[in-house]
Design a protein around this motif. Structure first.
Motif, PDB file in Angstrom:
ATOM      1  N   ASN A 183      43.194  30.705  27.012  1.00  0.00           N
ATOM      2  CA  ASN A 183      43.589  32.116  26.983  1.00  0.00           C
ATOM      3  C   ASN A 183      44.464  32.429  28.200  1.00  0.00           C
ATOM      4  O   ASN A 183      44.208  31.911  29.292  1.00  0.00           O
ATOM      5  CB  ASN A 183      42.330  32.999  27.000  1.00  0.00           C
ATOM      6  CG  ASN A 183      42.648  34.468  26.873  1.00  0.00           C
ATOM      7  OD1 ASN A 183      43.017  35.121  27.849  1.00  0.00           O
ATOM      8  ND2 ASN A 183      42.491  35.009  25.679  1.00  0.00           N
ATOM      9  N   PRO A 184      45.505  33.256  28.047  1.00  0.00           N
ATOM     10  CA  PRO A 184      46.375  33.579  29.177  1.00  0.00           C
ATOM     11  C   PRO A 184      45.627  34.114  30.411  1.00  0.00           C
ATOM     12  O   PRO A 184      45.994  33.790  31.544  1.00  0.00           O
ATOM     13  CB  PRO A 184      47.310  34.655  28.609  1.00  0.00           C
ATOM     14  CG  PRO A 184      47.389  34.325  27.152  1.00  0.00           C
ATOM     15  CD  PRO A 184      46.021  33.831  26.784  1.00  0.00           C
ATOM     16  N   SER A 185      44.580  34.898  30.190  1.00  0.00           N
ATOM     17  CA  SER A 185      43.799  35.416  31.328  1.00  0.00           C
ATOM     18  C   SER A 185      43.126  34.282  32.092  1.00  0.00           C
ATOM     19  O   SER A 185      43.074  34.291  33.328  1.00  0.00           O
ATOM     20  CB  SER A 185      42.747  36.414  30.840  1.00  0.00           C
ATOM     21  OG  SER A 185      43.352  37.563  30.291  1.00  0.00           O
ATOM     22  N   ASP A 186      42.611  33.291  31.352  1.00  0.00           N
ATOM     23  CA  ASP A 186      41.962  32.148  32.001  1.00  0.00           C
ATOM     24  C   ASP A 186      42.985  31.290  32.753  1.00  0.00           C
ATOM     25  O   ASP A 186      42.699  30.775  33.833  1.00  0.00           O
ATOM     26  CB  ASP A 186      41.229  31.294  30.959  1.00  0.00           C
ATOM     27  CG  ASP A 186      40.056  32.040  30.336  1.00  0.00           C
ATOM     28  OD1 ASP A 186      39.475  32.889  31.029  1.00  0.00           O
ATOM     29  OD2 ASP A 186      39.744  31.773  29.165  1.00  0.00           O
ATOM     30  N   ILE A 187      44.166  31.152  32.158  1.00  0.00           N
ATOM     31  CA  ILE A 187      45.223  30.379  32.841  1.00  0.00           C
ATOM     32  C   ILE A 187      45.610  31.066  34.145  1.00  0.00           C
ATOM     33  O   ILE A 187      45.755  30.425  35.189  1.00  0.00           O
ATOM     34  CB  ILE A 187      46.462  30.229  31.932  1.00  0.00           C
ATOM     35  CG1 ILE A 187      46.107  29.440  30.664  1.00  0.00           C
ATOM     36  CG2 ILE A 187      47.593  29.514  32.683  1.00  0.00           C
ATOM     37  CD1 ILE A 187      47.241  29.378  29.658  1.00  0.00           C
ATOM     38  N   ALA A 188      45.760  32.401  34.101  1.00  0.00           N
ATOM     39  CA  ALA A 188      46.114  33.157  35.309  1.00  0.00           C
ATOM     40  C   ALA A 188      45.035  33.004  36.376  1.00  0.00           C
ATOM     41  O   ALA A 188      45.343  32.890  37.565  1.00  0.00           O
ATOM     42  CB  ALA A 188      46.311  34.630  34.963  1.00  0.00           C
ATOM     43  N   SER A 189      43.758  32.989  35.962  1.00  0.00           N
ATOM     44  CA  SER A 189      42.662  32.813  36.922  1.00  0.00           C
ATOM     45  C   SER A 189      42.722  31.441  37.578  1.00  0.00           C
ATOM     46  O   SER A 189      42.521  31.302  38.786  1.00  0.00           O
ATOM     47  CB  SER A 189      41.313  32.990  36.216  1.00  0.00           C
ATOM     48  OG  SER A 189      41.181  34.297  35.702  1.00  0.00           O
ATOM     49  N   VAL A 190      43.013  30.414  36.763  1.00  0.00           N
ATOM     50  CA  VAL A 190      43.128  29.058  37.312  1.00  0.00           C
ATOM     51  C   VAL A 190      44.323  28.973  38.265  1.00  0.00           C
ATOM     52  O   VAL A 190      44.243  28.384  39.343  1.00  0.00           O
ATOM     53  CB  VAL A 190      43.266  28.029  36.169  1.00  0.00           C
ATOM     54  CG1 VAL A 190      43.592  26.642  36.736  1.00  0.00           C
ATOM     55  CG2 VAL A 190      41.983  27.955  35.355  1.00  0.00           C
ATOM     56  N   PHE A 191      45.440  29.581  37.874  1.00  0.00           N
ATOM     57  CA  PHE A 191      46.622  29.595  38.740  1.00  0.00           C
ATOM     58  C   PHE A 191      46.312  30.224  40.097  1.00  0.00           C
ATOM     59  O   PHE A 191      46.831  29.800  41.128  1.00  0.00           O
ATOM     60  CB  PHE A 191      47.759  30.381  38.074  1.00  0.00           C
ATOM     61  CG  PHE A 191      48.491  29.604  37.008  1.00  0.00           C
ATOM     62  CD1 PHE A 191      48.053  28.340  36.603  1.00  0.00           C
ATOM     63  CD2 PHE A 191      49.618  30.129  36.402  1.00  0.00           C
ATOM     64  CE1 PHE A 191      48.727  27.629  35.624  1.00  0.00           C
ATOM     65  CE2 PHE A 191      50.306  29.424  35.420  1.00  0.00           C
ATOM     66  CZ  PHE A 191      49.853  28.165  35.026  1.00  0.00           C
TER      67      PHE A 191
END
Length: 457
Positions: A32-40
């Motif tokens: 999910n884009p939100s999860d990717i942003a959190s990992v970033f």
């Protein structure tokens, strides 16, 4: 068990170190884009651009929206003009406006330069609306239908234009931009006949807000269970919609701001993890200085009754308890009233009813606290601790002060926030810190007044 984000971060870092980019892409496209942003957000800044370029165009834009402004600025500075244009073209209009508002001037110029003329014009139009208004947070990307269209024609229109709209579930029926009603995709799919005209199935009683309405109107989403809220001008012409996700962001920001103000801090746009020590210092020191200066009134009152304290030293021991109880009682009332004001449950005209309710509550609380305090003073302070200077008269002074302090505190705690709202201030400003300072002074005046009357000090 390790947090999932931590596991993903370690896995992505490991694949990055091994330069296994195809495997990285296969993992990222499933997230999910939100999860990717959190990992970033947990990775080293120099690694983020490489990972971002592995994402498909649409997913990259959705991830970009979820990232912190600092990370967004970092990416933009590393983008080529063509890469920046791809991202901007994929953004919904309201997200593009938010991005422009967050970025410094040099970055904004690049964004607007790469946006197509129509998008640039729309962004500039939305930026003209006052900050924190419905107009500033709306999007113009919504589905409109005409009342004369059939169900079949409407579905075809949604299929043809829906790809570029932020939401397609709620469609708005307009005539020359005048808002007439709304219809949902559910209504269209369940219509008995494909030739049924939209005017026959549309809802005509549509709740809307004006472009200048305060963003706190976002609470209407919770009240009416909306997915989107239409925004109209003074002539009821539709100019945009506010979607549920934007309303949730506003409600979170408003709640955070109220909590910070109620805690005696200046509101900050940065989260705690992003804030530096200097940011926290600037946020907190003004209020601490103000409250420190305002607390001098308490010191002046105590100084004015030094002779009374010298004559009855036992009175000194109970000052902290009375002040704390008063502050806590006032905080309870203020927080309850502020919450009711934020939810739209109370208006200034309700002040008499609120005061009467708080007085009755204060009488009940004050009676119980005074009785418990009387027993505690005589049993613990006098008998167990053997303090003979604490007499029944002293206990009576303390308990009477306790009851009156609770009454005053709860009355002040409900009046100040509602008065602030009436005067156009944020009610949260009148929360714990200010009320505690005021109640401290009042409780001391009552304390020494009763002591003078009953003990003759």
């Amino acid at each position: 068990m390790e947090n999932q984000a931590v596991i993903l971060e370690k896995m992505i870092t490991s694949l990055l170190n091994e330069k296994k980019y195809p495997s990285l892409r296969d993992i990222l496209v499933t997230m999910n884009p939100s999860d990717i942003a959190s990992v970033f957000g947990e990775l080293e800044p120099d690694r983020i651009p490489l990972l971002f370029r592995l994402l498909p165009k649409e997913q990259a834009a959705e991830t970009f929206v979820e990232m912190d402004p600092e990370a967004q600025e970092l990416l933009i500075q590393g983008f080529s003009d063509s890469e920046l244009k791809e991202v901007v073209d994929e953004l919904y209009l309201d997200d593009a406006v938010d991005l422009v508002e967050e970025m410094p001037a040099n970055v904004v110029r690049r964004i607007l330069t790469q946006a197509d003329p129509e998008t640039r014009k729309s962004i500039n139009e939305l930026l003209r609306y006052p900050e924190n208004s419905a107009g500033s947070m709306m999007t113009t990307e919504y589905v409109t239908l005409r009342p004369s269209m059939t169900v079949e024609e409407s579905i075809l229109r949604i299929r043809r234009t829906g790809m570029d709209k932020e939401t397609i579930y709620t469609c708005y029926v307009t005539d020359n931009r005048t808002l007439l009603g709304l219809v949902t995709v559910k209504d269209l799919l369940l219509a008995e006949d494909d030739e049924t005209p939209i005017r026959a199935i549309m809802q005509t009683h549509v709740i809307s807000v004006s472009t200048l309405a305060d963003q706190e109107e976002a609470r209407m989403f919770a009240k009416y269970n909306f997915l989107a809220l239409p925004v109209v001008d003074n002539e009821n012409r539709m100019v945009g919609i506010v979607t549920f996700d934007d309303a949730m962001d506003v409600m979170e920001e408003e709640a955070t701001e109220d909590i910070e103000i109620m805690g005696g801090m200046s509101p900050s746009e940065k989260t705690y993890s992003r804030a530096t020590t200097w940011d926290l210092f600037k946020q907190r020191i003004p209020w601490l200085l103000l409250l420190m200066v305002s607390a001098t009134f308490t010191g002046m009152i105590i100084t004015g009754f030094e002779n009374a304290l010298a004559a009855q030293v036992a009175l000194t021991a109970f000052i902290p308890m009375l002040m704390d109880t008063g502050g806590n009682s006032g905080s309870q009332s203020s927080v309850t009233v502020i919450r009711a004001l934020s939810l739209g449950e109370l208006e200034f005209r309700d002040l008499p009813q609120v005061i009467w309710k708080e007085i009755r509550t204060a009488v009940c609380c004050g009676t119980v606290l005074a009785a418990a305090c009387f027993c505690k003073i005589l049993l613990v302070d006098r008998l167990l601790m053997g303090n003979s200077s604490i007499t029944v008269a002293v206990a009576l002074v303390v308990c009477l002060t306790m009851a009156i302090t609770v009454l005053l505190a709860k009355t002040v705690g409900c009046i100040l926030p509602m008065s602030a709202k009436r005067l156009g201030f944020d009610p949260a400003v009148m929360a714990s810190p200010f009320i505690t300072t005021i109640v401290d002074a009042l409780s001391l005046l009552v304390y020494f007044g009763i002591a003078k009357a009953l003990l003759g000090v």
